[in-house]
Enzyme design. Structure first.
Site, PDB file in Angstrom:
ATOM      1  N   HIS A  34       0.808  -1.219   0.000  1.00 36.68           N
ATOM      2  CA  HIS A  34       0.000   0.000   0.000  1.00 36.68           C
ATOM      3  C   HIS A  34       0.839   1.266   0.000  1.00 36.68           C
ATOM      4  O   HIS A  34       0.426   2.288  -0.556  1.00 36.68           O
ATOM      5  CB  HIS A  34      -1.007  -0.029   1.148  1.00 36.68           C
ATOM      6  CG  HIS A  34      -2.152  -0.921   0.816  1.00 36.68           C
ATOM      7  ND1 HIS A  34      -3.241  -0.493   0.112  1.00 36.68           N
ATOM      8  CD2 HIS A  34      -2.313  -2.243   1.001  1.00 36.68           C
ATOM      9  CE1 HIS A  34      -4.054  -1.506  -0.104  1.00 36.68           C
ATOM     10  NE2 HIS A  34      -3.508  -2.581   0.436  1.00 36.68           N
TER      11      HIS A  34
ATOM     12  N   GLU B 114     -11.088 -10.696  -6.286  1.00 33.88           N
ATOM     13  CA  GLU B 114      -9.692 -10.720  -5.825  1.00 33.88           C
ATOM     14  C   GLU B 114      -9.280 -12.125  -5.391  1.00 33.88           C
ATOM     15  O   GLU B 114      -8.107 -12.396  -5.178  1.00 33.88           O
ATOM     16  CB  GLU B 114      -9.530  -9.758  -4.638  1.00 33.88           C
ATOM     17  CG  GLU B 114      -9.885  -8.334  -4.994  1.00 33.88           C
ATOM     18  CD  GLU B 114      -9.913  -7.414  -3.797  1.00 33.88           C
ATOM     19  OE1 GLU B 114      -8.945  -6.674  -3.605  1.00 33.88           O
ATOM     20  OE2 GLU B 114     -10.916  -7.444  -3.044  1.00 33.88           O
TER      21      GLU B 114
ATOM     22  N   ASP C 104      -4.543  -8.134  -5.393  1.00 33.19           N
ATOM     23  CA  ASP C 104      -4.804  -9.284  -4.523  1.00 33.19           C
ATOM     24  C   ASP C 104      -4.974 -10.570  -5.320  1.00 33.19           C
ATOM     25  O   ASP C 104      -4.507 -11.629  -4.906  1.00 33.19           O
ATOM     26  CB  ASP C 104      -6.043  -9.016  -3.656  1.00 33.19           C
ATOM     27  CG  ASP C 104      -5.687  -8.175  -2.436  1.00 33.19           C
ATOM     28  OD1 ASP C 104      -4.645  -8.471  -1.822  1.00 33.19           O
ATOM     29  OD2 ASP C 104      -6.420  -7.221  -2.117  1.00 33.19           O
TER      30      ASP C 104
ATOM     31  N   CYS D 245      -9.366  -2.715 -11.499  1.00 28.99           N
ATOM     32  CA  CYS D 245      -8.919  -1.545 -10.734  1.00 28.99           C
ATOM     33  C   CYS D 245      -7.604  -1.826 -10.010  1.00 28.99           C
ATOM     34  O   CYS D 245      -7.141  -1.009  -9.230  1.00 28.99           O
ATOM     35  CB  CYS D 245      -9.991  -1.095  -9.750  1.00 28.99           C
ATOM     36  SG  CYS D 245     -10.367  -2.301  -8.478  1.00 28.99           S
TER      37      CYS D 245
END
Ligand code: PEP
Ligand code: MG
Length: 851
Positions: free
Chosen positions: A456, A695, A719, A764
């Site tokens: 992240h 995911e 993911d 995304c």
């Protein structure tokens, strides 16, 4: 009296001791653990227990270690003089000591006799288990002061620096012996082996002779263990990136100038060129308040205890932070590199440092002032050493010192604040909250010692438009503050102290990228349509209202992902419905009527919440995260859905659930949504669409089962890739494995497109922002891409260069490729020979300079 970090341990020890007493009544009190059940010691609780235990004949206090001893000493200082005379702090082993002490007290022994018994508590076990060594002194002799002395030669290339010294101190701390060291080569004084700061002042370089002196029950095993460990260089690995003395060395092309062997270079994480002075987070000096903080208790008598408690709490919080960084470093860079953080943890408990701070607090100083002064003294002693490497360890002491000071002064966070950084920021890693605060106007670039491009911190750096390289290794943290640095976040090139020629090259590249960005930006407002007429929506992923404004400036057709976590992270309680609604409305307003996709809270894994304590999980990425957590906390989900539904009445909203694995989860989430719609009281919002993130590989393969219940499916390739390839997205060691171009991942994407029916398929994850992938994804059947706001213009441009029919044929071949390299080769050939993208290729990862 028993003082322990663990109430369970203290109470069990008392039960065991009472077993030995038959019918005799011996008063035994416990002061252990903290009120909330956590491990710890509390001076006020010890004071209360001592007062209860004191029946006039004297009290013997047995403690476990570390702060138990310090808290007991502090409690004693708070007793009146007369009572203090009756209390004896006894350095005996806790469990064995308590048993024999209780028996002695039961037999009528006085205070000193009881303490002496406790001190000999290990004797029986030792004589039973220890083989007689003709050369060694007996435990009794050692305890009486007949210390054993041995010498070892330092074999570590950089001497006894932080990591080997930390190992030595750790080892010494586990042995029941009084151990001291001196540098025989330099003729230094003896220092306690349990104090890291003192051991560092020995200035023990490679080849130096160091003497160990040990007394006490485990003197002989202690000497043997330390000598053996010294022979192994205290297990410091060779060939690992061991930093040389920090220095402004001449420029070279490559990862880091002036560092020794590096096994891995920096990994590209956020495109763009960053040039500026190195700014090391966590090492900036802090200003201390001139006055003691106003919130201190009014009564002078309570002040030292309260100040000590503040310092203890700050140290505890920092310990957790450092352990977190250590764990990340261990998994991402390696165990040996992570060991430097052991030194930082040890410094938090350093007896020399704490004694100094405690004395200053007892003399009336506030916690911050006392701690800062103690840190300054120790750092100054290190800075005065002749060896440049050991001198540089003053930086470790200051880093840890500042971390604690920031806590004391109310600045949370492990690595220092980014607010005052102007230049290229260097840090071990950033918390998501820190990364979310990156300001591209001031932070020219980011260099992280650990991390991977899909962690992240990297995603947020991209979102903020800050060029970044990650996984650069711990040696980068030895870069001298202020040295000029140039980095290319698209290639991973990092040059410390570049010469003019290298700087020119970087500047030219920055200008080229700006030009490419300018062209893409000119057309950013128009739709992205392939050469054969297929329109692809290009949206933006946003993590703040500012991001949403940027997305609009960059020509985003929609917001394809709002990571609502940003509202929930780094605060002490969840935002209420009104706050959430206001922020979602602000995001919608920035997009001026274009659709926004609100994802429900996606925490767990690497995004923990302070106010939502979750049980420790061995594999958090496989644990309670995403929709699983929301369904487990229905109150939190209900509030979030209510805020989203209210906004959906006034603007087009897509609502998306993350980490869905089963249709049952979707059904439960939709039921919660129906309740929220009812609660909002205005019927079904006209423009509300509902979707899931794909995911989990199983969800991808079950798309047809989900399709009737959703309007869209958005593939989270970050993911999906980590789960499909069993390669943790935050673990640099497996970054190469977790490649979204792996045909296995592409087949999962293909399966989603094939099973979606009339539901729209979006991507995304970060793969969508790769221009080459745009062709592949469109070819597989994806009709919407959502990327970092700044990437919108170039991704739109990439779509405009795709011929859908040819891309579909190439994508079908890619599914049969034998690996990601073959897929990339296929795409390059298609580019060159088959007109997949007929226009000339622009440099990859071009980032427009958005005004
Ligand atoms: C993804 O997993 O691809 C995704 C977009 O979600 P996040 O990166 O927020 O986990
Ligand atoms: Mg995800």
């Amino acid at each position: 009296m028993v003082v322990s970090h663990s109430r369970a341990l203290a109470e069990a020890a008392v039960v065991l001791a009472r077993e030995m007493l038959l019918d005799q009544d011996v008063a035994m009190e416990v002061a252990a653990g903290l009120d909330d059940g956590a491990l710890g010691t509390d001076a006020t609780a010890i004071l209360a227990a001592v007062t209860t235990a004191d029946r006039g004949d004297g009290v013997v206090v047995l403690m476990d270690l570390g702060s138990a001893v310090l808290s007991a000493e502090l409690a004693l200082e708070l007793l009146d003089d007369e009572a203090r005379q009756r209390v004896l702090l006894c350095p005996a082993p806790l469990v064995e000591g308590l048993i024999v002490a209780a028996v002695a007290a039961g037999a009528g022994a006085g205070r000193d006799e009881v303490a002496a018994e406790a001190l000999g508590g290990l004797a029986g076990k030792q004589s039973h288990l220890t083989e007689a060594d003709p050369g060694s002194a007996s435990p009794a002799e050692s305890a009486a002061g007949a210390a054993l002395v041995e010498t070892f030669t330092v074999v570590n290339p950089h001497g006894l620096h932080a990591r080997p010294a930390a190992r030595l101190v750790q080892q010494a701390g586990t042995l029941d012996a009084l151990i001291e060291l001196r540098n025989a080569t330099t003729g230094s004084a003896w220092v306690p082996a349990t104090s890291l700061s003192k051991v560092a002042t020995l200035g023990a370089g490679q080849g130096h002779q160091v003497q160990i002196r040990a007394a006490g029950p485990q003197a002989r095993p202690a000497l043997d263990a330390l000598r053996a460990s010294a022979g192994r260089g205290f297990d410091e690995l060779t060939g690992q990136a061991v930093a040389s003395a920090p220095a402004a060395t001449s420029a070279v092309t490559g990862p880091v100038a002036g560092t020794a062997v590096r096994q891995r270079g920096p990994v590209p994480a956020s495109p763009g060129i960053g040039i500026g002075p190195a700014r090391l987070l966590g090492l900036a000096r802090l200003e201390l308040p001139a006055e003691l903080p106003a919130e201190l208790p009014a009564e002078p008598a309570a002040e030292p205890a309260a100040e000590w408690e503040r310092l203890t709490a700050a140290r505890t919080a920092c310990r957790d932070d450092i352990r977190g960084t250590r764990a990340a470093t261990a998994s991402q860079v390696g165990e040996s590199a992570a060991a430097v953080f052991d030194a930082h943890v040890l410094l938090l408990d350093d007896s020399d440092l704490l004694d100094d701070a405690r004395r200053r607090i007892a003399a009336g100083a506030g916690a911050a002032t006392a701690w800062a002064a103690a840190i300054d003294r120790v750092a100054a002693a290190l800075a005065a050493l002749p060896d440049p490497y050991l001198r540089a360890r003053a930086g470790d002491v200051r880093a840890v010192g500042d971390q604690v000071l920031r806590r004391l002064l109310g600045e949370a966070g492990p690595g220092g604040s980014l607010a005052d950084v102007c230049g290229v920021a260097f840090a071990a890693d950033l918390t998501p909250a820190q990364a979310a605060g990156l300001d591209p106007a001031r932070v020219a670039g980011l260099v992280l010692a650990v991390g991977s491009p899909t962690a992240h911190s990297a995603i947020l750096a991209r979102a903020r438009g800050v060029p970044a390289v990650v996984g650069a290794g711990p040696a980068v943290l030895d870069t001298v503050e202020g040295t000029t640095v140039a980095l290319d976040g698209a290639t991973g090139e990092l040059v410390i102290d570049p010469d003019e020629a290298v700087l020119d090259r970087f500047r030219r590249r920055a200008a080229e990228l700006a030009e490419v960005g300018r062209v893409a930006r000119e057309q950013a407002g128009s739709a992205a349509v392939t050469t054969d007429g297929v329109e692809v929506g290009v949206g933006a992923n946003v993590g703040s209202v500012d991001d949403a404004r940027l997305a609009a400036t960059c020509g985003a057709d929609l917001v394809g992902l709002v990571r609502t976590e940003f509202l929930f992270l780094d605060r002490d309680q969840a935002p209420d419905v009104a706050e959430q609604e206001a922020v979602y409305r602000a995001i919608a307003a920035a997009l001026d009527g274009r659709r926004i996709t609100l994802r429900t809270l996606d925490v767990g894994g690497d995004k923990p919440l302070r106010y939502l304590p979750m049980p420790a999980e061995a594999n958090p990425f496989l644990g309670v995260r995403g929709i699983r957590l929301s369904l487990a906390r229905p109150g939190l989900l209900a509030e979030q859905l209510l805020a989203m539904v209210r906004v959906a009445h006034d603007t087009p909203v897509s609502l998306m659930f993350p980490m869905v694995s089963t249709v049952a989860e979707l059904t439960a989430a939709r039921a919660a949504l129906a309740l929220a719609v009812a609660r909002a009281g205005r019927g079904q919002p006209a423009g509300l669409q509902v979707g899931i993130m794909v995911e989990v590989p199983a969800a991808a393969l079950k798309t047809a089962a989900f399709a009737p219940h959703v309007d869209f499916l958005s593939i989270g390739t970050n993911d999906l890739t980590q789960y499909a390839l069993a390669a943790d997205r935050g673990n640099e060691a497996v970054t190469g494995l977790g490649d979204p171009y792996d045909p296995g991942v592409l087949r999962l994407i293909g399966a989603v497109c094939a099973g979606a029916g009339s539901a729209r398929v979006a991507v995304c994850g970060e793969l969508a922002a790769d221009e080459r992938a745009a062709a592949l994804l469109v070819g597989l059947g994806v009709r919407e891409l959502s990327v970092g706001p700044r990437a919108v213009p170039v991704v739109k441009q990439a779509v405009r260069e795709v011929h859908h029919g040819q891309a579909a044929a190439t994508a079908a071949r890619a599914l049969d490729a034998d690996g990601p390299a073959a897929v990339r080769a296929l795409l390059s050939n298609a580019d060159a020979g088959e007109g997949l993208r007929p226009n000339a290729l622009r440099p990859r990862h071009a980032v427009p300079a958005v005004p």
